[in-house]
Write a protein that holds these residues in place. Sequence first.
Motif, PDB file in Angstrom:
ATOM      1  N   ARG A  84       2.785   5.689   2.004  1.00 48.98           N
ATOM      2  CA  ARG A  84       3.351   6.251   0.880  1.00 48.98           C
ATOM      3  C   ARG A  84       4.562   6.124   0.455  1.00 48.98           C
ATOM      4  O   ARG A  84       4.799   5.680  -0.711  1.00 48.98           O
ATOM      5  N   GLN A  85       5.336   5.943   1.268  1.00 50.50           N
ATOM      6  CA  GLN A  85       6.717   5.736   1.195  1.00 50.50           C
ATOM      7  C   GLN A  85       6.878   4.416   0.286  1.00 50.50           C
ATOM      8  O   GLN A  85       7.826   4.818  -0.627  1.00 50.50           O
ATOM      9  N   LEU A  88       5.850   4.425  -3.563  1.00 51.70           N
ATOM     10  CA  LEU A  88       7.193   5.072  -4.320  1.00 51.70           C
ATOM     11  C   LEU A  88       8.067   4.580  -4.432  1.00 51.70           C
ATOM     12  O   LEU A  88       8.560   4.266  -5.900  1.00 51.70           O
ATOM     13  N   GLN A  89       8.910   3.236  -3.464  1.00 48.07           N
ATOM     14  CA  GLN A  89       9.505   2.657  -3.942  1.00 48.07           C
ATOM     15  C   GLN A  89       9.051   1.235  -4.959  1.00 48.07           C
ATOM     16  O   GLN A  89       9.844   1.240  -5.874  1.00 48.07           O
ATOM     17  N   GLU A 107       3.551  12.357  -7.697  1.00 50.40           N
ATOM     18  CA  GLU A 107       3.509  12.787  -5.976  1.00 50.40           C
ATOM     19  C   GLU A 107       2.201  13.767  -6.069  1.00 50.40           C
ATOM     20  O   GLU A 107       2.625  14.562  -7.007  1.00 50.40           O
ATOM     21  N   GLU A 126      -3.708   7.763   1.346  1.00 53.46           N
ATOM     22  CA  GLU A 126      -3.552   6.719   2.951  1.00 53.46           C
ATOM     23  C   GLU A 126      -5.130   6.973   2.735  1.00 53.46           C
ATOM     24  O   GLU A 126      -5.878   7.758   2.954  1.00 53.46           O
ATOM     25  N   ASP A 268       4.891  -5.369   1.846  1.00 50.28           N
ATOM     26  CA  ASP A 268       6.019  -4.505   3.111  1.00 50.28           C
ATOM     27  C   ASP A 268       6.876  -5.859   3.478  1.00 50.28           C
ATOM     28  O   ASP A 268       7.806  -5.966   3.297  1.00 50.28           O
TER      29      ASP A 268
END
Length: 292
Positions: A84-85, A88-89, A107, A126, A268
């Motif tokens: 999730r983080q 958002l980034q 969110e 998620e 990532d």
Amino acid sequence: MQQPFDRAAEDLGNAIHLEHVNVQVPDQRLATLFYVAGIGLTRDPYLMVSDSNMWVNAGRSQFHLPSGRPQVLRGHTGIVIAGRQALLQRLAAVAPKLEGTAFSYREHNDHVEAICPWGNRLRCFEPDAERFGRIALGMPYVEFDVPRGTAEAISRFYPEIMGIPASVDGGIARAKVGKDQYLQFRETDSAPSEFDGHHVQIYITDFSGPYRRLRARNLVSREDNQFQYRFCDIVDPADGRHLFTVEHEVRSATHPMYLRPLVNRNPDQTNRTFANGYDQAPWAMGPDQYDG
């Protein structure tokens, strides 16, 4: 003592896979920024690689994004994607380049809602085995906003016409179109906007039975080829009353592209933090998360 098994829990019915959602987009660059750079999905490296169409992989499903007048699905698409983080980034990073469009994100308790530059809504969750099955990356459902008083009849259309199991609860009809995949129809008081031509695509095993029933009701809208046909109107099987319109691209399990392997990158992974062996993202949960 032999363990009892619920064999019916593994029944799929006639539909075996929800493969893609198709919406036209007027700008392939902005679509790349949203779906690939922002959401973290993967452009298919093998097919539709020019600037007139783009196929974007999400686990074993896809978004098809041909160039044209923008189309907006009347509802939203559910996506399972881990991190999730990090999501958002990524969305924050592309936001300046999407200024002046319909793009936004927000969110919520259990998901992040992201809106594409032309208004299509994605809800990003998620991985959750109890809620979405063992999907680590994929498309568990597509939800449509439908008029009040239509869900019950929609829940009868899919089993009676398409051979697809369906249920209705609290004004939401759910048709099972793959393992842990659903088409959902949520009743709303607001009138749906005019259908603009977007479509969803499913694979079914009994290909000819639904075709005969659709054709008998004059519902087949297009004869594509030997392996697929289309219909748009969902009707009450009891009296033919029109309920909702969305194009269904229906493919046979003998279609040459059935379960074509799809590439899914790990969003990532970067050149600055590169690690060998982590380029690809798994679309299913691993054996350490086995719950059966």
